[in-house]
Design a protein around this motif. Structure first.
Motif, PDB file in Angstrom:
ATOM      1  N   GLY A   1      -7.577  84.839 -94.706  1.00  0.00           N
ATOM      2  CA  GLY A   1      -6.864  85.105 -93.968  1.00  0.00           C
ATOM      3  C   GLY A   1      -6.191  83.478 -94.101  1.00  0.00           C
ATOM      4  N   ALA A   2      -5.408  82.708 -93.019  1.00  0.00           N
ATOM      5  CA  ALA A   2      -5.304  81.404 -93.444  1.00  0.00           C
ATOM      6  C   ALA A   2      -4.856  80.990 -91.567  1.00  0.00           C
ATOM      7  CB  ALA A   2      -3.785  81.952 -93.518  1.00  0.00           C
ATOM      8  N   GLU A   3      -4.714  79.198 -92.474  1.00  0.00           N
ATOM      9  CA  GLU A   3      -4.802  79.020 -90.923  1.00  0.00           C
ATOM     10  C   GLU A   3      -3.854  77.696 -90.688  1.00  0.00           C
ATOM     11  OE1 GLU A   3      -8.076  75.347 -91.630  1.00  0.00           O
ATOM     12  OE2 GLU A   3      -6.261  73.755 -89.628  1.00  0.00           O
ATOM     13  N   LEU A   4      -3.076  78.223 -89.008  1.00  0.00           N
ATOM     14  CA  LEU A   4      -2.330  77.551 -88.294  1.00  0.00           C
ATOM     15  C   LEU A   4      -2.800  76.147 -88.336  1.00  0.00           C
ATOM     16  CD1 LEU A   4       0.617  78.438 -87.648  1.00  0.00           C
ATOM     17  CD2 LEU A   4      -0.481  78.779 -85.356  1.00  0.00           C
ATOM     18  N   GLY A   5      -1.585  75.336 -88.694  1.00  0.00           N
ATOM     19  CA  GLY A   5      -1.382  74.049 -88.022  1.00  0.00           C
ATOM     20  C   GLY A   5       0.249  73.944 -88.006  1.00  0.00           C
ATOM     21  N   TYR A   6       0.733  72.944 -87.086  1.00  0.00           N
ATOM     22  CA  TYR A   6       1.955  72.738 -86.310  1.00  0.00           C
ATOM     23  C   TYR A   6       1.975  70.800 -86.226  1.00  0.00           C
ATOM     24  CZ  TYR A   6      -0.815  74.560 -82.647  1.00  0.00           C
ATOM     25  OH  TYR A   6      -1.198  74.366 -81.741  1.00  0.00           O
ATOM     26  N   TRP A   7       3.157  70.053 -86.080  1.00  0.00           N
ATOM     27  CA  TRP A   7       2.663  68.936 -85.266  1.00  0.00           C
ATOM     28  C   TRP A   7       4.958  69.286 -84.778  1.00  0.00           C
ATOM     29  CZ3 TRP A   7       6.582  64.893 -87.751  1.00  0.00           C
ATOM     30  CH2 TRP A   7       6.465  65.418 -89.168  1.00  0.00           C
ATOM     31  N   ILE A   8       4.852  68.335 -83.964  1.00  0.00           N
ATOM     32  CA  ILE A   8       6.359  67.822 -83.240  1.00  0.00           C
ATOM     33  C   ILE A   8       6.320  66.588 -82.987  1.00  0.00           C
ATOM     34  CG2 ILE A   8       7.382  68.201 -81.347  1.00  0.00           C
ATOM     35  CD1 ILE A   8       7.719  70.892 -83.083  1.00  0.00           C
ATOM     36  N   GLY A   9       7.705  65.688 -83.694  1.00  0.00           N
ATOM     37  CA  GLY A   9       7.387  64.931 -83.299  1.00  0.00           C
ATOM     38  C   GLY A   9       7.504  64.428 -81.682  1.00  0.00           C
ATOM     39  N   VAL A  10       7.579  63.273 -81.897  1.00  0.00           N
ATOM     40  CA  VAL A  10       6.495  62.438 -80.425  1.00  0.00           C
ATOM     41  C   VAL A  10       7.961  62.456 -79.726  1.00  0.00           C
ATOM     42  CG1 VAL A  10       6.659  60.699 -78.536  1.00  0.00           C
ATOM     43  CG2 VAL A  10       5.140  60.794 -81.132  1.00  0.00           C
ATOM     44  N   PRO A  11       9.574  62.421 -80.324  1.00  0.00           N
ATOM     45  CA  PRO A  11      10.686  62.068 -79.223  1.00  0.00           C
ATOM     46  C   PRO A  11      10.985  63.936 -78.617  1.00  0.00           C
ATOM     47  CG  PRO A  11      11.108  61.523 -80.912  1.00  0.00           C
ATOM     48  CD  PRO A  11       9.538  61.157 -81.129  1.00  0.00           C
ATOM     49  N   CYS A  12      10.354  64.563 -79.980  1.00  0.00           N
ATOM     50  CA  CYS A  12      10.555  66.392 -79.239  1.00  0.00           C
ATOM     51  C   CYS A  12       9.383  66.764 -78.291  1.00  0.00           C
ATOM     52  CB  CYS A  12      11.263  66.627 -80.415  1.00  0.00           C
ATOM     53  SG  CYS A  12      12.196  66.393 -81.552  1.00  0.00           S
ATOM     54  N   GLN A  13       8.910  66.428 -78.716  1.00  0.00           N
ATOM     55  CA  GLN A  13       7.529  67.231 -77.013  1.00  0.00           C
ATOM     56  C   GLN A  13       8.009  67.457 -76.057  1.00  0.00           C
ATOM     57  OE1 GLN A  13       4.375  64.636 -78.183  1.00  0.00           O
ATOM     58  NE2 GLN A  13       3.744  65.149 -80.162  1.00  0.00           N
TER      59      GLN A  13
ATOM     60  N   HIS B   1       4.628  85.564 -88.909  1.00  0.00           N
ATOM     61  CA  HIS B   1       5.097  85.626 -90.221  1.00  0.00           C
ATOM     62  C   HIS B   1       3.946  85.887 -90.760  1.00  0.00           C
ATOM     63  CE1 HIS B   1       7.052  84.318 -94.297  1.00  0.00           C
ATOM     64  NE2 HIS B   1       5.686  83.648 -94.587  1.00  0.00           N
ATOM     65  N   ALA B   2       2.781  85.399 -90.835  1.00  0.00           N
ATOM     66  CA  ALA B   2       2.046  85.327 -91.285  1.00  0.00           C
ATOM     67  C   ALA B   2       1.135  87.033 -91.358  1.00  0.00           C
ATOM     68  CB  ALA B   2       0.618  84.922 -90.371  1.00  0.00           C
ATOM     69  N   PHE B   3       2.154  87.835 -89.899  1.00  0.00           N
ATOM     70  CA  PHE B   3       0.526  89.204 -89.755  1.00  0.00           C
ATOM     71  C   PHE B   3       2.237  89.923 -89.894  1.00  0.00           C
ATOM     72  CE2 PHE B   3      -1.475  87.294 -85.893  1.00  0.00           C
ATOM     73  CZ  PHE B   3      -3.188  87.344 -87.536  1.00  0.00           C
TER      74      PHE B   3
ATOM     75  N   ALA C   1       6.520  81.902 -84.669  1.00  0.00           N
ATOM     76  CA  ALA C   1       7.436  82.327 -85.559  1.00  0.00           C
ATOM     77  C   ALA C   1       6.644  83.006 -86.736  1.00  0.00           C
ATOM     78  CB  ALA C   1       7.860  81.217 -85.994  1.00  0.00           C
ATOM     79  N   LEU C   2       5.255  81.140 -86.720  1.00  0.00           N
ATOM     80  CA  LEU C   2       4.702  81.290 -87.792  1.00  0.00           C
ATOM     81  C   LEU C   2       3.523  82.644 -87.772  1.00  0.00           C
ATOM     82  CD1 LEU C   2       4.096  77.997 -89.314  1.00  0.00           C
ATOM     83  CD2 LEU C   2       5.090  79.517 -90.359  1.00  0.00           C
TER      84      LEU C   2
ATOM     85  N   GLY D   1       2.824  74.807 -90.997  1.00  0.00           N
ATOM     86  CA  GLY D   1       2.198  75.416 -92.431  1.00  0.00           C
ATOM     87  C   GLY D   1       1.065  76.509 -91.684  1.00  0.00           C
ATOM     88  N   LEU D   2       0.573  77.884 -92.902  1.00  0.00           N
ATOM     89  CA  LEU D   2      -0.535  78.495 -93.007  1.00  0.00           C
ATOM     90  C   LEU D   2      -1.353  78.221 -94.660  1.00  0.00           C
ATOM     91  CD1 LEU D   2       1.921  81.734 -92.015  1.00  0.00           C
ATOM     92  CD2 LEU D   2       0.820  80.311 -90.849  1.00  0.00           C
ATOM     93  N   MET D   3      -2.786  77.663 -93.824  1.00  0.00           N
ATOM     94  CA  MET D   3      -2.771  77.205 -95.090  1.00  0.00           C
ATOM     95  C   MET D   3      -3.869  78.465 -95.590  1.00  0.00           C
ATOM     96  SD  MET D   3      -1.396  74.302 -93.828  1.00  0.00           S
ATOM     97  CE  MET D   3      -2.730  73.757 -91.873  1.00  0.00           C
ATOM     98  N   THR D   4      -3.872  78.465 -96.490  1.00  0.00           N
ATOM     99  CA  THR D   4      -4.688  79.401 -97.176  1.00  0.00           C
ATOM    100  C   THR D   4      -5.921  79.429 -96.715  1.00  0.00           C
ATOM    101  OG1 THR D   4      -3.091  79.736 -98.797  1.00  0.00           O
ATOM    102  CG2 THR D   4      -5.466  81.109 -99.555  1.00  0.00           C
ATOM    103  N   ARG D   5      -6.230  80.402 -95.910  1.00  0.00           N
ATOM    104  CA  ARG D   5      -8.032  79.953 -95.700  1.00  0.00           C
ATOM    105  C   ARG D   5      -8.735  81.754 -96.178  1.00  0.00           C
ATOM    106  NH1 ARG D   5      -7.370  75.705 -96.192  1.00  0.00           N
ATOM    107  NH2 ARG D   5      -7.103  74.624 -94.320  1.00  0.00           N
ATOM    108  N   GLU D   6     -10.308  81.888 -96.996  1.00  0.00           N
ATOM    109  CA  GLU D   6     -11.521  82.727 -97.298  1.00  0.00           C
ATOM    110  C   GLU D   6     -10.583  84.333 -95.754  1.00  0.00           C
ATOM    111  OE1 GLU D   6     -14.868  81.820 -98.252  1.00  0.00           O
ATOM    112  OE2 GLU D   6     -15.459  84.849 -98.112  1.00  0.00           O
TER     113      GLU D   6
END
Lengths: 180, 195
Positions: B101-113, B128-130, B124-125, B94-99
């Motif tokens: 700009g935004a903050e990028l965050g992500y996580w991938i489930g353990v079996p898919c890491q 998308h953001a820029f 990709a994000l 996700g892209l969390m709104t920040r003053e």
């Protein structure tokens, strides 16, 4: 566009924002003295033009260029002539030498080049009075294939340089990751 | 190559967001039918340990809250990450709104890491953001002991901006590294299409 990430380094194409750092490094006599073919870049405007030209040549598939970062820019590597037997050029800022960083960077860059381009071998060179560069190249699998006396614009003198060559097959078995 | 399209509205989704497709992934707003998988993957303590705002334990209520946030767009743009071919849930981003700009965050489930999914989703994000949202800069944080996340940020072009402490839901205050990606860096990198 590809960004290479190694254990200690981030390696990416040179950008306009790198011009100031590049200007500082290229103004360092210790850097220029070790470059068999240092481009004539005397200011940030020249360097900006160099970055732009590098981008154009990379997009045309003729060459690639990389800036090497450890939080800040510490070196550069170039590969010219990607459609034949490319020539590798590189420098590392002296403050960062002696830690295996350039070997780590070149190993990643060469692995990427061999993986993405139909290259059978890469050429390079080292001045006869620069054994560190020769050691580094041999560590990566380069072998000396000849020597010559050549004019060095940066030294304004004729200098002996060793010509080196790295075969794809040799790198596949003797590159750093494989040798470890 | 990233394609951004408006998807068909999933059942029960009043405000579907954009869908982002990459070579192997599809990022979209999750639906009610994703709850069981969200709970299974996000409920792993190893995930919450590396994230600031991932609750633990993570149950149905937390999954529903995430889906509601994603649908409403509250606080930013939140996506679930799915495999493009099999449609299986892989993680979240996700892209969390920040003053400014935004903050990028992500996580991938353990079996898919370990398969480059986080990098693919993050890139990709970033695009998308820029590219789509026109943001001036992105921020990101990772725990200093999270080598994998640091590599993802470097591969996206983020630059180290400092270290500090950050409050997390599971682990309290932890040491983090702060990264920034400016629009001009992203623009410069996008001009390089060669190898």
């Amino acid at each position: 566009m590809k960004i290479l990430v190694t254990r200690r380094l981030t390696i990416r194409p040179p950008l306009e924002v790198d011009c100031d750092d590049l200007a500082v490094h290229l103004a360092d006599g210790a850097v220029r003295d070790r470059l068999p073919c240092a481009p004539d870049l005397s200011g940030t405007a020249d360097i900006a033009a160099w970055v732009k030209d590098r981008c154009r040549r990379a997009c045309a598939g003729e060459a690639s260029a990389w800036t090497i970062h450890r939080e800040r820019l510490i070196g550069v590597a170039t590969l010219d002539g990607l459609q034949g037997e490319p020539k590798l050029g590189f420098f590392l800022a002296p403050a960062w030498s002696g830690r295996g960083l350039m070997a780590e960077a070149l190993d990643a860059i060469l692995a990427h080049a061999f993986e993405t381009a139909p290259i059978r071998a890469v050429r390079s060179a080292a001045y006869a009075d620069d054994p560190a560069s020769l050691r580094l190249q041999e560590k990566l699998g380069f072998r000396v294939v000849g020597s010559r006396r050549a004019w060095s614009a940066t030294r304004a003198a004729t200098t002996v340089e060793f010509l080196t060559r790295l075969d794809r097959d040799v790198f596949a078995t003797s590159g750093l990751a494989r040798a470890a | 190559m990233i394609a951004t399209t408006e998807p068909e509205e999933p059942p029960g989704s009043p405000t579907p967001g954009p869908e982002i497709a990459t070579a192997r992934l599809r990022l979209r707003v999750p639906g009610e039918h994703d709850i069981a998988e969200l709970v299974r993957l996000a409920g792993d303590r190893r995930i919450a340990r590396m994230l600031a705002s991932m609750p633990h334990p993570y149950g149905t209520a937390e999954a529903r809250a995430f889906i509601a946030r994603a649908r409403s767009g509250e606080g930013g743009r939140h996506f679930a990450v799915f495999g493009r071919t099999d449609g299986a849930l892989i993680g979240g981003a996700g892209l969390m709104t920040r003053e400014g700009g935004a903050e990028l965050g992500y996580w991938i489930g353990v079996p898919c890491q370990g398969q480059g999914f986080a990098t693919e989703a993050a890139q990709a994000l970033v695009d998308h953001a820029f590219g789509d949202l026109g943001l001036p800069n992105l921020q990101a944080y990772c725990r200093v002991l999270n080598d994998a996340s640091r590599r993802v940020l470097h591969k996206c072009g983020f630059q180290f901006a400092g270290t500090g402490m950050r409050d997390t839901l599971l682990s309290g205050s932890v040491a983090t590294e702060h990264y920034v990606l400016e629009r001009r860096i992203w623009t410069g990198l996008k001009t390089w299409t060669g190898k």
